[in-house]
Design a protein around this motif. Structure first.
Motif, PDB file in Angstrom:
ATOM      1  N   VAL A   1       0.044  -5.781  -5.272  1.00 35.93           N
ATOM      2  CA  VAL A   1      -0.909  -6.593  -6.027  1.00 35.93           C
ATOM      3  C   VAL A   1      -0.300  -7.068  -7.340  1.00 35.93           C
ATOM      4  N   TYR A   2      -0.803  -8.188  -7.807  1.00 34.47           N
ATOM      5  CA  TYR A   2      -0.455  -8.744  -9.111  1.00 34.47           C
ATOM      6  C   TYR A   2      -1.713  -8.647  -9.953  1.00 34.47           C
ATOM      7  N   LEU A   3      -1.606  -8.055 -11.139  1.00 36.18           N
ATOM      8  CA  LEU A   3      -2.781  -7.855 -11.987  1.00 36.18           C
ATOM      9  C   LEU A   3      -2.734  -8.714 -13.237  1.00 36.18           C
ATOM     10  N   THR A   4      -3.895  -9.243 -13.591  1.00 34.67           N
ATOM     11  CA  THR A   4      -4.082  -9.833 -14.909  1.00 34.67           C
ATOM     12  C   THR A   4      -5.151  -8.993 -15.602  1.00 34.67           C
ATOM     13  N   GLU A   5      -5.558  -9.372 -16.784  1.00 34.81           N
ATOM     14  CA  GLU A   5      -6.562  -8.592 -17.502  1.00 34.81           C
ATOM     15  C   GLU A   5      -7.888  -8.515 -16.760  1.00 34.81           C
ATOM     16  N   ASP A   6      -8.210  -9.550 -15.984  1.00 38.84           N
ATOM     17  CA  ASP A   6      -9.527  -9.576 -15.350  1.00 38.84           C
ATOM     18  C   ASP A   6      -9.530  -9.789 -13.837  1.00 38.84           C
ATOM     19  N   THR A   7      -8.350  -9.896 -13.225  1.00 46.04           N
ATOM     20  CA  THR A   7      -8.311 -10.199 -11.792  1.00 46.04           C
ATOM     21  C   THR A   7      -7.181  -9.439 -11.106  1.00 46.04           C
ATOM     22  N   THR A   8      -7.456  -9.011  -9.880  1.00 46.60           N
ATOM     23  CA  THR A   8      -6.431  -8.412  -9.025  1.00 46.60           C
ATOM     24  C   THR A   8      -6.150  -9.386  -7.894  1.00 46.60           C
ATOM     25  N   TYR A   9      -4.888  -9.737  -7.728  1.00 43.88           N
ATOM     26  CA  TYR A   9      -4.467 -10.656  -6.675  1.00 43.88           C
ATOM     27  C   TYR A   9      -3.753  -9.845  -5.597  1.00 43.88           C
ATOM     28  N   PHE A  10      -4.309  -9.833  -4.400  1.00 48.58           N
ATOM     29  CA  PHE A  10      -3.738  -9.081  -3.287  1.00 48.58           C
ATOM     30  C   PHE A  10      -2.635  -9.919  -2.654  1.00 48.58           C
ATOM     31  N   ILE A  11      -1.420  -9.411  -2.679  1.00 46.15           N
ATOM     32  CA  ILE A  11      -0.261 -10.166  -2.207  1.00 46.15           C
ATOM     33  C   ILE A  11       0.010  -9.931  -0.730  1.00 46.15           C
ATOM     34  N   GLN A  12       0.225  -8.654  -0.374  1.00 51.27           N
ATOM     35  CA  GLN A  12       0.632  -8.351   0.995  1.00 51.27           C
ATOM     36  C   GLN A  12       0.555  -6.851   1.234  1.00 51.27           C
ATOM     37  N   VAL A  13       0.430  -6.477   2.488  1.00 55.21           N
ATOM     38  CA  VAL A  13       0.541  -5.080   2.903  1.00 55.21           C
ATOM     39  C   VAL A  13       1.828  -4.973   3.703  1.00 55.21           C
ATOM     40  N   TYR A  14       2.660  -4.006   3.339  1.00 54.82           N
ATOM     41  CA  TYR A  14       3.915  -3.770   4.048  1.00 54.82           C
ATOM     42  C   TYR A  14       3.983  -2.314   4.481  1.00 54.82           C
ATOM     43  N   SER A  15       4.722  -2.095   5.553  1.00 50.36           N
ATOM     44  CA  SER A  15       5.004  -0.735   5.991  1.00 50.36           C
ATOM     45  C   SER A  15       5.878  -0.054   4.951  1.00 50.36           C
ATOM     46  N   HIS A  16       5.634   1.218   4.722  1.00 51.01           N
ATOM     47  CA  HIS A  16       6.438   1.978   3.771  1.00 51.01           C
ATOM     48  C   HIS A  16       7.907   2.021   4.210  1.00 51.01           C
ATOM     49  N   ASN A  17       8.147   1.810   5.491  1.00 57.08           N
ATOM     50  CA  ASN A  17       9.510   1.854   6.032  1.00 57.08           C
ATOM     51  C   ASN A  17      10.214   0.500   5.994  1.00 57.08           C
ATOM     52  N   LYS A  18       9.568  -0.525   5.467  1.00 55.66           N
ATOM     53  CA  LYS A  18      10.178  -1.867   5.421  1.00 55.66           C
ATOM     54  C   LYS A  18      11.457  -1.827   4.602  1.00 55.66           C
ATOM     55  N   LYS A  19      12.493  -2.443   5.128  1.00 56.86           N
ATOM     56  CA  LYS A  19      13.766  -2.518   4.410  1.00 56.86           C
ATOM     57  C   LYS A  19      13.578  -3.345   3.136  1.00 56.86           C
ATOM     58  N   ASN A  20      14.163  -2.887   2.046  1.00 53.51           N
ATOM     59  CA  ASN A  20      14.090  -3.568   0.742  1.00 53.51           C
ATOM     60  C   ASN A  20      12.644  -3.788   0.291  1.00 53.51           C
ATOM     61  N   LEU A  21      11.825  -2.796   0.535  1.00 53.70           N
ATOM     62  CA  LEU A  21      10.392  -2.888   0.266  1.00 53.70           C
ATOM     63  C   LEU A  21      10.078  -3.322  -1.162  1.00 53.70           C
ATOM     64  N   TYR A  22      10.772  -2.763  -2.128  1.00 53.60           N
ATOM     65  CA  TYR A  22      10.432  -3.026  -3.531  1.00 53.60           C
ATOM     66  C   TYR A  22      11.234  -4.175  -4.136  1.00 53.60           C
ATOM     67  N   SER A  23      11.952  -4.911  -3.306  1.00 51.24           N
ATOM     68  CA  SER A  23      12.686  -6.080  -3.793  1.00 51.24           C
ATOM     69  C   SER A  23      12.533  -7.258  -2.838  1.00 51.24           C
ATOM     70  N   THR A  24      11.367  -7.375  -2.241  1.00 51.14           N
ATOM     71  CA  THR A  24      11.087  -8.441  -1.283  1.00 51.14           C
ATOM     72  C   THR A  24      10.672  -9.699  -2.033  1.00 51.14           C
ATOM     73  N   GLU A  25      11.595 -10.669  -2.123  1.00 54.25           N
ATOM     74  CA  GLU A  25      11.318 -11.879  -2.900  1.00 54.25           C
ATOM     75  C   GLU A  25      10.159 -12.685  -2.336  1.00 54.25           C
ATOM     76  N   ASP A  26       9.826 -12.471  -1.076  1.00 53.33           N
ATOM     77  CA  ASP A  26       8.697 -13.177  -0.478  1.00 53.33           C
ATOM     78  C   ASP A  26       7.410 -12.915  -1.250  1.00 53.33           C
ATOM     79  N   MET A  27       7.306 -11.779  -1.937  1.00 51.79           N
ATOM     80  CA  MET A  27       6.110 -11.496  -2.728  1.00 51.79           C
ATOM     81  C   MET A  27       5.963 -12.504  -3.862  1.00 51.79           C
ATOM     82  N   VAL A  28       7.071 -12.892  -4.483  1.00 48.68           N
ATOM     83  CA  VAL A  28       7.025 -13.902  -5.548  1.00 48.68           C
ATOM     84  C   VAL A  28       6.639 -15.248  -4.946  1.00 48.68           C
ATOM     85  N   ARG A  29       7.157 -15.556  -3.775  1.00 51.09           N
ATOM     86  CA  ARG A  29       6.816 -16.800  -3.079  1.00 51.09           C
ATOM     87  C   ARG A  29       5.309 -16.840  -2.770  1.00 51.09           C
TER      88      ARG A  29
END
Length: 156
Positions: free
Chosen positions: A44-72
């Motif tokens: 999720v991406y948070l602002t002061e008043d809103t939560t934006y749900f980006i994606q759900v990924y498997s904990h086993n996904k390769k490069n889980l915490y550096s997936t540039e697709d989340m920025v896209r």
């Protein structure tokens, strides 16, 4: 919430770099109240008043915490959130960086731009991090508080 919050030396590169939080999706909790590890994480991406749900990924996904697709995903759905971080001059990254490379750079505490498509490059979405892994924004806020405190004491 992860018990990493109790570790004063824990640095969350995904958060400091792209302002993306990760939440473990589970109904199981440890006796100390923290969530047990789960098979899936919600990003999720948070602002002061809103939560934006980006994606759900498997904990086993390769490069889980550096997936540039989340920025896209953020830019394609809520461009106003990161438009201020878009590099608008006619520059290109000299080398294409994939998810694995982002992960390695982040692990080395090297803040970099992220290119989601040709001519769509973003930098310092959440301010980045220092060479020791600390949040640049947190350091900036701490310095501000120290300056305010110092000015208050000097005024006495």
């Amino acid at each position: 919430m992860s018990d990493s919050i109790l570790k004063t030396d824990f640095n969350d590169g995904l958060l400091y770099d792209w302002n993306i939080y990760h939440l473990h999706l589970t109904k199981q909790f440890r006796t100390d109240g923290f969530a047990k590890r789960s098979n899936y994480e919600l990003f999720v991406y948070l602002t002061e008043d809103t939560t934006y749900f980006i994606q759900v990924y498997s904990h086993n996904k390769k490069n889980l915490y550096s997936t540039e697709d989340m920025v896209r995903i953020i830019y394609d759905n809520w461009s106003h959130l990161i438009e201020k971080n878009r590099i608008t001059s006619a520059i290109r990254l000299s080398e294409e960086i994939d998810d694995e490379a982002y992960g390695k750079l982040r692990k080395a505490n090297m803040t970099t731009f992220v290119q989601i498509r040709e001519n769509e490059i973003f930098g310092l979405i959440d301010g980045g991090y220092m060479s020791n892994g600390f949040s640049t924004e947190a350091l900036r806020n701490a310095n501000h508080l120290l300056r305010c405190d110092l000015q208050e004491h000097l005024a006495l």
